[in-house]
Motif scaffolding. Structure first.
Motif, PDB file in Angstrom:
ATOM      1  N   CYS A   1     -32.919  20.384 -23.288  1.00 38.69           N
ATOM      2  CA  CYS A   1     -31.843  21.369 -23.206  1.00 38.69           C
ATOM      3  C   CYS A   1     -31.394  21.444 -21.756  1.00 38.69           C
ATOM      4  O   CYS A   1     -32.202  21.715 -20.861  1.00 38.69           O
ATOM      5  CB  CYS A   1     -32.333  22.732 -23.690  1.00 38.69           C
ATOM      6  SG  CYS A   1     -31.079  24.026 -23.588  1.00 38.69           S
TER       7      CYS A   1
ATOM      8  N   ASN B   1     -20.379  13.212 -32.759  1.00 39.76           N
ATOM      9  CA  ASN B   1     -21.435  12.674 -31.910  1.00 39.76           C
ATOM     10  C   ASN B   1     -22.675  12.229 -32.669  1.00 39.76           C
ATOM     11  O   ASN B   1     -23.571  11.617 -32.081  1.00 39.76           O
ATOM     12  CB  ASN B   1     -21.812  13.701 -30.835  1.00 39.76           C
ATOM     13  CG  ASN B   1     -20.711  13.908 -29.821  1.00 39.76           C
ATOM     14  OD1 ASN B   1     -19.739  13.154 -29.785  1.00 39.76           O
ATOM     15  ND2 ASN B   1     -20.849  14.918 -28.989  1.00 39.76           N
TER      16      ASN B   1
ATOM     17  N   THR C   1     -26.679  18.790 -41.135  1.00 36.91           N
ATOM     18  CA  THR C   1     -25.919  19.337 -40.012  1.00 36.91           C
ATOM     19  C   THR C   1     -24.586  19.892 -40.491  1.00 36.91           C
ATOM     20  O   THR C   1     -24.169  20.993 -40.097  1.00 36.91           O
ATOM     21  CB  THR C   1     -25.674  18.244 -38.953  1.00 36.91           C
ATOM     22  OG1 THR C   1     -26.936  17.775 -38.453  1.00 36.91           O
ATOM     23  CG2 THR C   1     -24.850  18.776 -37.796  1.00 36.91           C
TER      24      THR C   1
ATOM     25  N   TYR D   1     -16.770  22.615 -30.843  1.00 39.56           N
ATOM     26  CA  TYR D   1     -18.171  22.353 -31.148  1.00 39.56           C
ATOM     27  C   TYR D   1     -18.320  21.746 -32.533  1.00 39.56           C
ATOM     28  O   TYR D   1     -19.114  20.826 -32.745  1.00 39.56           O
ATOM     29  CB  TYR D   1     -18.985  23.645 -31.046  1.00 39.56           C
ATOM     30  CG  TYR D   1     -19.535  23.894 -29.662  1.00 39.56           C
ATOM     31  CD1 TYR D   1     -20.824  23.513 -29.318  1.00 39.56           C
ATOM     32  CD2 TYR D   1     -18.749  24.505 -28.687  1.00 39.56           C
ATOM     33  CE1 TYR D   1     -21.323  23.733 -28.048  1.00 39.56           C
ATOM     34  CE2 TYR D   1     -19.234  24.722 -27.411  1.00 39.56           C
ATOM     35  CZ  TYR D   1     -20.530  24.337 -27.091  1.00 39.56           C
ATOM     36  OH  TYR D   1     -21.006  24.547 -25.826  1.00 39.56           O
TER      37      TYR D   1
ATOM     38  N   SER E   1     -19.882  29.639 -33.264  1.00 41.54           N
ATOM     39  CA  SER E   1     -19.511  28.334 -32.725  1.00 41.54           C
ATOM     40  C   SER E   1     -18.025  28.339 -32.406  1.00 41.54           C
ATOM     41  O   SER E   1     -17.419  29.387 -32.212  1.00 41.54           O
ATOM     42  CB  SER E   1     -19.876  27.237 -33.731  1.00 41.54           C
ATOM     43  OG  SER E   1     -19.682  25.969 -33.185  1.00 41.54           O
TER      44      SER E   1
ATOM     45  N   ILE F   1     -19.544  17.354 -25.427  1.00 42.43           N
ATOM     46  CA  ILE F   1     -20.467  18.454 -25.695  1.00 42.43           C
ATOM     47  C   ILE F   1     -21.249  18.129 -26.964  1.00 42.43           C
ATOM     48  O   ILE F   1     -20.776  17.398 -27.824  1.00 42.43           O
ATOM     49  CB  ILE F   1     -19.752  19.815 -25.878  1.00 42.43           C
ATOM     50  CG1 ILE F   1     -18.628  19.702 -26.919  1.00 42.43           C
ATOM     51  CG2 ILE F   1     -19.212  20.342 -24.565  1.00 42.43           C
ATOM     52  CD1 ILE F   1     -17.976  21.026 -27.263  1.00 42.43           C
ATOM     53  N   TYR F   2     -22.429  18.644 -27.051  1.00 44.13           N
ATOM     54  CA  TYR F   2     -23.313  18.618 -28.219  1.00 44.13           C
ATOM     55  C   TYR F   2     -24.073  17.294 -28.392  1.00 44.13           C
ATOM     56  O   TYR F   2     -23.512  16.223 -28.268  1.00 44.13           O
ATOM     57  CB  TYR F   2     -22.566  18.950 -29.516  1.00 44.13           C
ATOM     58  CG  TYR F   2     -23.355  19.934 -30.356  1.00 44.13           C
ATOM     59  CD1 TYR F   2     -23.014  21.290 -30.389  1.00 44.13           C
ATOM     60  CD2 TYR F   2     -24.481  19.531 -31.071  1.00 44.13           C
ATOM     61  CE1 TYR F   2     -23.751  22.201 -31.128  1.00 44.13           C
ATOM     62  CE2 TYR F   2     -25.219  20.432 -31.807  1.00 44.13           C
ATOM     63  CZ  TYR F   2     -24.857  21.767 -31.830  1.00 44.13           C
ATOM     64  OH  TYR F   2     -25.619  22.660 -32.551  1.00 44.13           O
ATOM     65  N   TRP F   3     -25.349  17.446 -28.661  1.00 44.01           N
ATOM     66  CA  TRP F   3     -26.345  16.392 -28.866  1.00 44.01           C
ATOM     67  C   TRP F   3     -26.699  15.640 -27.579  1.00 44.01           C
ATOM     68  O   TRP F   3     -27.643  14.856 -27.570  1.00 44.01           O
ATOM     69  CB  TRP F   3     -25.916  15.361 -29.926  1.00 44.01           C
ATOM     70  CG  TRP F   3     -25.637  15.883 -31.295  1.00 44.01           C
ATOM     71  CD1 TRP F   3     -24.430  15.868 -31.933  1.00 44.01           C
ATOM     72  CD2 TRP F   3     -26.563  16.467 -32.227  1.00 44.01           C
ATOM     73  NE1 TRP F   3     -24.529  16.405 -33.191  1.00 44.01           N
ATOM     74  CE2 TRP F   3     -25.837  16.788 -33.409  1.00 44.01           C
ATOM     75  CE3 TRP F   3     -27.927  16.760 -32.189  1.00 44.01           C
ATOM     76  CZ2 TRP F   3     -26.422  17.379 -34.527  1.00 44.01           C
ATOM     77  CZ3 TRP F   3     -28.505  17.343 -33.307  1.00 44.01           C
ATOM     78  CH2 TRP F   3     -27.766  17.645 -34.452  1.00 44.01           C
TER      79      TRP F   3
ATOM     80  N   GLU G   1     -23.311  23.916 -40.430  1.00 43.09           N
ATOM     81  CA  GLU G   1     -22.081  24.403 -39.812  1.00 43.09           C
ATOM     82  C   GLU G   1     -21.229  25.193 -40.803  1.00 43.09           C
ATOM     83  O   GLU G   1     -20.551  26.152 -40.425  1.00 43.09           O
ATOM     84  CB  GLU G   1     -21.290  23.235 -39.222  1.00 43.09           C
ATOM     85  CG  GLU G   1     -21.971  22.581 -38.029  1.00 43.09           C
ATOM     86  CD  GLU G   1     -22.401  23.590 -36.984  1.00 43.09           C
ATOM     87  OE1 GLU G   1     -21.529  24.371 -36.523  1.00 43.09           O
ATOM     88  OE2 GLU G   1     -23.595  23.607 -36.635  1.00 43.09           O
TER      89      GLU G   1
ATOM     90  N   TYR H   1     -17.295  18.030 -32.303  1.00 40.42           N
ATOM     91  CA  TYR H   1     -18.210  17.137 -31.587  1.00 40.42           C
ATOM     92  C   TYR H   1     -19.594  17.072 -32.217  1.00 40.42           C
ATOM     93  O   TYR H   1     -20.267  16.047 -32.103  1.00 40.42           O
ATOM     94  CB  TYR H   1     -18.312  17.559 -30.117  1.00 40.42           C
ATOM     95  CG  TYR H   1     -17.111  17.147 -29.311  1.00 40.42           C
ATOM     96  CD1 TYR H   1     -16.887  15.809 -28.986  1.00 40.42           C
ATOM     97  CD2 TYR H   1     -16.171  18.089 -28.888  1.00 40.42           C
ATOM     98  CE1 TYR H   1     -15.777  15.422 -28.255  1.00 40.42           C
ATOM     99  CE2 TYR H   1     -15.056  17.714 -28.155  1.00 40.42           C
ATOM    100  CZ  TYR H   1     -14.868  16.376 -27.842  1.00 40.42           C
ATOM    101  OH  TYR H   1     -13.763  15.991 -27.129  1.00 40.42           O
ATOM    102  N   ILE H   2     -20.019  18.117 -32.890  1.00 36.33           N
ATOM    103  CA  ILE H   2     -21.342  18.060 -33.504  1.00 36.33           C
ATOM    104  C   ILE H   2     -21.370  17.006 -34.605  1.00 36.33           C
ATOM    105  O   ILE H   2     -22.403  16.367 -34.837  1.00 36.33           O
ATOM    106  CB  ILE H   2     -21.764  19.448 -34.050  1.00 36.33           C
ATOM    107  CG1 ILE H   2     -23.274  19.461 -34.320  1.00 36.33           C
ATOM    108  CG2 ILE H   2     -21.010  19.809 -35.320  1.00 36.33           C
ATOM    109  CD1 ILE H   2     -23.809  20.831 -34.695  1.00 36.33           C
TER     110      ILE H   2
END
Length: 343
Positions: free
Chosen positions: A179, A257, A283, A250, A246, A202-204, A287, A253-254
């Motif tokens: 993190c 990615n 995932t 996000y 969120s 962003i993310y992962w 979301e 990109y979640i």
């Protein structure tokens, strides 16, 4: 803590030099939060050698805040304003590279929406002779103890939500994630695994970076509170764990990615297609639940589908490759367009 553990910790404390550390901060249009973070660094018990501030093309008063604190901090301040917003991933890519080139032995990464616990650096330093990747704990905005999912499933490539939240007498738990809100990493690890991949935006990005690090060394989360969050986030309280709100970026990109993760897992011979696909489905479902339970809407699902669509392009791009581990070890030439300023 056992006598053996106490002895090791005291030895580490004696050998650790705070001035060998560079704090890397990535900020974007949140000068009021950056102000609080720099104020907390100003009163730290032990000062780092450098404070590297990566400004993702902010249009607010970020530069003025940095100017105000530069003469007040004991550390050398290095401020770089990027010409465009490169996201957290791009910011930490530049920040880690800058700290590495400054010669920092330890790099402590953080966003702008936290403040440092006064003796936080010393707490991390106690573990520095035993481990090269250390994640401290943090308090949430309301002062509660924040639980971070420090274990991921190698096959699903998603966090394990039921990983134990408590600590035993050793004071640490091994992790295989990361993190950027508090990761404390030695330069030798950066040399071996390279820099954070800016293509995530962003993310992962931090999960992958921690996963790569854990494959070459023992990475740990320690029972030491070193940061406090300064920004309130709407969330659903599930007890120890929380479901945070969120945003459309996000959500995009979640899902997009996941394809980048897949390329890395394939490169490291750790890809199990069916299980990884299940991780992607879970995932997506998470979301949807986040939208319904926290944000009380179903608007925003189109961003999830766009992310999946664009991820397929990455997955099938024959020219796409994971970043080279050698990139971190090679000093970069100054780029005028980055508007680099050492204050």
């Amino acid at each position: 803590m056992s006598k053996e553990s106490r002895g090791a910790a005291e030895s580490a404390k004696a050998d650790f030099a705070p001035s060998d550390t560079a704090i890397v901060i990535v900020t974007y249009n949140r000068s009021h939060l950056l102000d609080r973070l720099l104020a907390s660094i100003e009163v730290m018990d032990s000062s780092p050698g450098h404070v590297v501030i990566i400004d993702n093309a902010s249009s607010d008063k970020t530069h003025h805040v940095v100017n105000r604190y530069t003469p007040r901090l004991k550390a050398e301040v290095v401020y770089r304003k990027l010409p465009t917003n490169t996201g957290g991933a791009g910011g930490f890519h530049t920040g880690v590279k800058t700290a590495y080139e400054l010669g920092a032995q330890w790099i402590w990464m953080m966003d702008d929406d936290v403040e440092v616990i006064r003796d936080g650096l010393g707490k991390l330093g106690k573990w520095s002779s035993r481990f090269q990747v250390i994640q401290g704990r943090r308090y949430d905005y309301d002062g509660s103890e924040f639980y971070w999912q420090y274990r991921i499933s190698d096959r699903l490539a998603i966090p394990i939500p039921f990983a134990p939240s408590g600590f035993d007498i050793t004071g640490y738990r091994e992790m295989n994630s990361g993190c950027f809100e508090g990761m404390f990493i030695h330069r030798d690890v950066v040399t071996r695994i390279g820099l954070p991949d800016p293509r995530f935006f962003i993310y992962w990005d931090d999960q992958l970076y921690g996963w790569l690090a854990s494959r070459i060394t023992t990475a740990v989360i320690v029972n030491e509170f070193v940061l406090r969050r300064t920004r309130d986030i709407r969330q659903l309280d599930l007890g120890i764990r929380h479901f945070n709100a969120s945003s459309d970026p996000y959500r995009y990109y979640i899902m997009r990615n996941r394809a980048i993760l897949k390329r890395y897992y394939r490169e490291h011979d750790m890809l199990h297609p069916l299980q990884f696909g299940l991780g992607t489905v879970l995932t997506f479902a998470k979301e949807i639940l986040r939208l319904i339970l926290v944000e009380k809407t179903i608007r925003g699902t189109s961003n999830l589908f766009r992310g999946l669509r664009d991820g397929r392009k990455i997955e099938h791009d024959s020219t796409w490759e994971p970043m080279s581990t050698m990139e971190a070890a090679q000093p970069s030439k100054p780029q005028e367009e980055q508007n680099n300023t050492s204050l």
